[in-house]
Design a protein around this motif. Structure first.
Motif, PDB file in Angstrom:
ATOM      1  N   ALA A 289     -16.710 -70.618  20.441  1.00  0.00           N
ATOM      2  CA  ALA A 289     -17.000 -69.205  20.168  1.00  0.00           C
ATOM      3  C   ALA A 289     -16.525 -68.824  18.767  1.00  0.00           C
ATOM      4  N   GLN A 290     -15.363 -69.324  18.352  1.00  0.00           N
ATOM      5  CA  GLN A 290     -14.873 -69.053  16.999  1.00  0.00           C
ATOM      6  C   GLN A 290     -15.839 -69.596  15.951  1.00  0.00           C
ATOM      7  N   ALA A 291     -16.336 -70.812  16.173  1.00  0.00           N
ATOM      8  CA  ALA A 291     -17.260 -71.429  15.216  1.00  0.00           C
ATOM      9  C   ALA A 291     -18.539 -70.608  15.095  1.00  0.00           C
ATOM     10  N   ALA A 292     -19.043 -70.132  16.207  1.00  0.00           N
ATOM     11  CA  ALA A 292     -20.263 -69.328  16.187  1.00  0.00           C
ATOM     12  C   ALA A 292     -20.038 -68.018  15.437  1.00  0.00           C
ATOM     13  N   ALA A 293     -18.885 -67.395  15.669  1.00  0.00           N
ATOM     14  CA  ALA A 293     -18.596 -66.116  15.004  1.00  0.00           C
ATOM     15  C   ALA A 293     -18.426 -66.306  13.499  1.00  0.00           C
ATOM     16  N   ALA A 294     -17.696 -67.345  13.108  1.00  0.00           N
ATOM     17  CA  ALA A 294     -17.503 -67.607  11.680  1.00  0.00           C
ATOM     18  C   ALA A 294     -18.829 -67.922  11.003  1.00  0.00           C
ATOM     19  N   ALA A 295     -19.675 -68.673  11.690  1.00  0.00           N
ATOM     20  CA  ALA A 295     -20.977 -69.039  11.121  1.00  0.00           C
ATOM     21  C   ALA A 295     -21.820 -67.810  10.825  1.00  0.00           C
ATOM     22  N   GLN A 296     -21.789 -66.839  11.712  1.00  0.00           N
ATOM     23  CA  GLN A 296     -22.601 -65.631  11.513  1.00  0.00           C
ATOM     24  C   GLN A 296     -22.124 -64.840  10.298  1.00  0.00           C
ATOM     25  N   VAL A 297     -20.823 -64.778  10.091  1.00  0.00           N
ATOM     26  CA  VAL A 297     -20.287 -64.060   8.922  1.00  0.00           C
ATOM     27  C   VAL A 297     -20.565 -64.839   7.638  1.00  0.00           C
ATOM     28  N   LEU A 298     -20.296 -66.132   7.655  1.00  0.00           N
ATOM     29  CA  LEU A 298     -20.433 -66.932   6.445  1.00  0.00           C
ATOM     30  C   LEU A 298     -21.886 -67.165   6.051  1.00  0.00           C
ATOM     31  N   ALA A 299     -22.795 -67.008   6.992  1.00  0.00           N
ATOM     32  CA  ALA A 299     -24.220 -67.183   6.669  1.00  0.00           C
ATOM     33  C   ALA A 299     -24.700 -66.151   5.655  1.00  0.00           C
ATOM     34  N   ASP A 300     -23.975 -65.049   5.517  1.00  0.00           N
ATOM     35  CA  ASP A 300     -24.359 -63.985   4.580  1.00  0.00           C
ATOM     36  C   ASP A 300     -23.633 -64.086   3.239  1.00  0.00           C
ATOM     37  N   THR A 301     -22.943 -65.193   2.993  1.00  0.00           N
ATOM     38  CA  THR A 301     -22.145 -65.305   1.766  1.00  0.00           C
ATOM     39  C   THR A 301     -22.800 -66.178   0.695  1.00  0.00           C
ATOM     40  N   GLY A 302     -24.031 -66.602   0.927  1.00  0.00           N
ATOM     41  CA  GLY A 302     -24.753 -67.354  -0.098  1.00  0.00           C
ATOM     42  C   GLY A 302     -24.443 -68.834  -0.155  1.00  0.00           C
ATOM     43  N   ILE A 303     -23.935 -69.406   0.925  1.00  0.00           N
ATOM     44  CA  ILE A 303     -23.638 -70.837   0.958  1.00  0.00           C
ATOM     45  C   ILE A 303     -24.921 -71.639   0.764  1.00  0.00           C
ATOM     46  N   THR A 304     -24.861 -72.638  -0.098  1.00  0.00           N
ATOM     47  CA  THR A 304     -26.042 -73.459  -0.404  1.00  0.00           C
ATOM     48  C   THR A 304     -25.875 -74.927  -0.011  1.00  0.00           C
ATOM     49  N   ARG A 305     -24.637 -75.340   0.266  1.00  0.00           N
ATOM     50  CA  ARG A 305     -24.407 -76.736   0.619  1.00  0.00           C
ATOM     51  C   ARG A 305     -23.202 -76.814   1.553  1.00  0.00           C
ATOM     52  N   ILE A 306     -23.272 -77.688   2.570  1.00  0.00           N
ATOM     53  CA  ILE A 306     -22.203 -77.801   3.560  1.00  0.00           C
ATOM     54  C   ILE A 306     -21.808 -79.265   3.717  1.00  0.00           C
ATOM     55  N   VAL A 307     -20.508 -79.525   3.588  1.00  0.00           N
ATOM     56  CA  VAL A 307     -19.962 -80.868   3.771  1.00  0.00           C
ATOM     57  C   VAL A 307     -18.790 -80.756   4.738  1.00  0.00           C
ATOM     58  N   SER A 308     -18.696 -81.702   5.670  1.00  0.00           N
ATOM     59  CA  SER A 308     -17.672 -81.636   6.710  1.00  0.00           C
ATOM     60  C   SER A 308     -16.933 -82.957   6.855  1.00  0.00           C
ATOM     61  N   SER A 309     -15.683 -82.865   7.284  1.00  0.00           N
ATOM     62  CA  SER A 309     -14.989 -84.022   7.843  1.00  0.00           C
ATOM     63  C   SER A 309     -15.859 -84.596   8.957  1.00  0.00           C
ATOM     64  N   ASP A 310     -15.730 -85.892   9.196  1.00  0.00           N
ATOM     65  CA  ASP A 310     -16.552 -86.507  10.236  1.00  0.00           C
ATOM     66  C   ASP A 310     -15.904 -86.485  11.614  1.00  0.00           C
ATOM     67  N   LEU A 311     -14.744 -85.844  11.766  1.00  0.00           N
ATOM     68  CA  LEU A 311     -14.141 -85.707  13.088  1.00  0.00           C
ATOM     69  C   LEU A 311     -14.882 -84.636  13.884  1.00  0.00           C
ATOM     70  N   THR A 312     -15.010 -84.857  15.195  1.00  0.00           N
ATOM     71  CA  THR A 312     -15.879 -84.039  16.036  1.00  0.00           C
ATOM     72  C   THR A 312     -15.586 -82.551  15.940  1.00  0.00           C
ATOM     73  N   ARG A 313     -14.315 -82.170  15.925  1.00  0.00           N
ATOM     74  CA  ARG A 313     -13.989 -80.749  15.922  1.00  0.00           C
ATOM     75  C   ARG A 313     -14.467 -80.066  14.645  1.00  0.00           C
ATOM     76  N   ALA A 314     -14.459 -80.792  13.537  1.00  0.00           N
ATOM     77  CA  ALA A 314     -14.974 -80.240  12.285  1.00  0.00           C
ATOM     78  C   ALA A 314     -16.499 -80.265  12.264  1.00  0.00           C
ATOM     79  N   VAL A 315     -17.081 -81.373  12.719  1.00  0.00           N
ATOM     80  CA  VAL A 315     -18.544 -81.482  12.718  1.00  0.00           C
ATOM     81  C   VAL A 315     -19.172 -80.396  13.585  1.00  0.00           C
ATOM     82  N   THR A 316     -18.617 -80.155  14.760  1.00  0.00           N
ATOM     83  CA  THR A 316     -19.164 -79.124  15.647  1.00  0.00           C
ATOM     84  C   THR A 316     -19.095 -77.754  14.988  1.00  0.00           C
ATOM     85  N   THR A 317     -17.971 -77.465  14.324  1.00  0.00           N
ATOM     86  CA  THR A 317     -17.831 -76.203  13.591  1.00  0.00           C
ATOM     87  C   THR A 317     -18.855 -76.120  12.467  1.00  0.00           C
TER      88      THR A 317
END
Length: 203
Positions: A36-64
């Motif tokens: 639920a936290q990941a979904a909420a953060a995604a909705q806010v950050l989607a409006d900040t102009g992000i153009t590229r996303i890179v993540s750690s390959d551990l599951t908890r980071a990838v899911t977020t």
């Protein structure tokens, strides 16, 4: 070239976060609250102009990061250099159990002294250098008008932030830890990066 801004996002909460156990590089998934936290953060950050996303390959980071990528309509790339600190044989232990093994543990933490997280683990400085180098590399691969999002882990991102700002590990004790699904925003620079905001949250 380098990104105009870099957003550093910690993953959502896990059961091990909740119980205060050292996760390190153990591949622990998000719990329902973390999703639920990941979904909420995604909705806010989607409006900040992000153009590229890179993540750690551990599951908890990838899911977020997947939640953020879906909200932004962007692909997701993973980089194992963004993993959390390796805590070696401390995996699964809590602070009290570690303190029983390492009598100087609490004093070292309070004094801001760096130390190896178990005989087979990393120091925070080693982790910060590893993660900061990866963040710099990804930022330099961006165009000058891009906003890069890096999804990773609490200690790793906090210490990397210090290194990017030209600070040492001892200064990290002056900053609160990254909350789960909290983020910081930095502006890259030639000699050092500047902190625009820290520990932002959607929840």
């Amino acid at each position: 070239m380098t990104a105009a801004k870099v957003v550093l996002l910690r993953h959502g909460i896990t059961d091990w976060n909740h119980s205060g156990r050292f996760q390190g590089q153990a591949d622990v998934p998000l719990n329902d609250r973390g999703l639920a936290q990941a979904a909420a953060a995604a909705q806010v950050l989607a409006d900040t102009g992000i153009t590229r996303i890179v993540s750690s390959d551990l599951t908890r980071a990838v899911t977020t990061a997947q939640a953020l990528a879906a909200a932004c309509g962007l692909p997701l790339v993973t980089d194992p250099r963004l993993q959390e600190i390796n805590v070696g044989s401390w995996v699964g232990l809590d602070n009290q159990q570690v303190a029983e093994l390492e009598p100087t543990f609490w004093d070292d933490l309070k004094a801001g002294r760096d130390f190896r997280r178990s005989p087979t683990g990393e120091t925070a400085t080693e982790t910060g250098n590893r993660v900061a180098a990866a963040i710099r590399e990804w930022a330099e691969a961006c165009d000058d008008d891009e906003t890069l999002a890096i999804v990773g882990h609490g200690l790793a991102l906090r210490v990397a932030t210090m290194h990017l700002m030209g600070l040492e590990y001892v200064h990290s004790r002056l900053f609160a830890g990254f909350g789960n699904c909290h983020w910081a925003v930095l502006k890259p620079g030639t000699d050092y990066w500047r902190l625009i905001s820290f520990n932002n949250a959607a929840h």
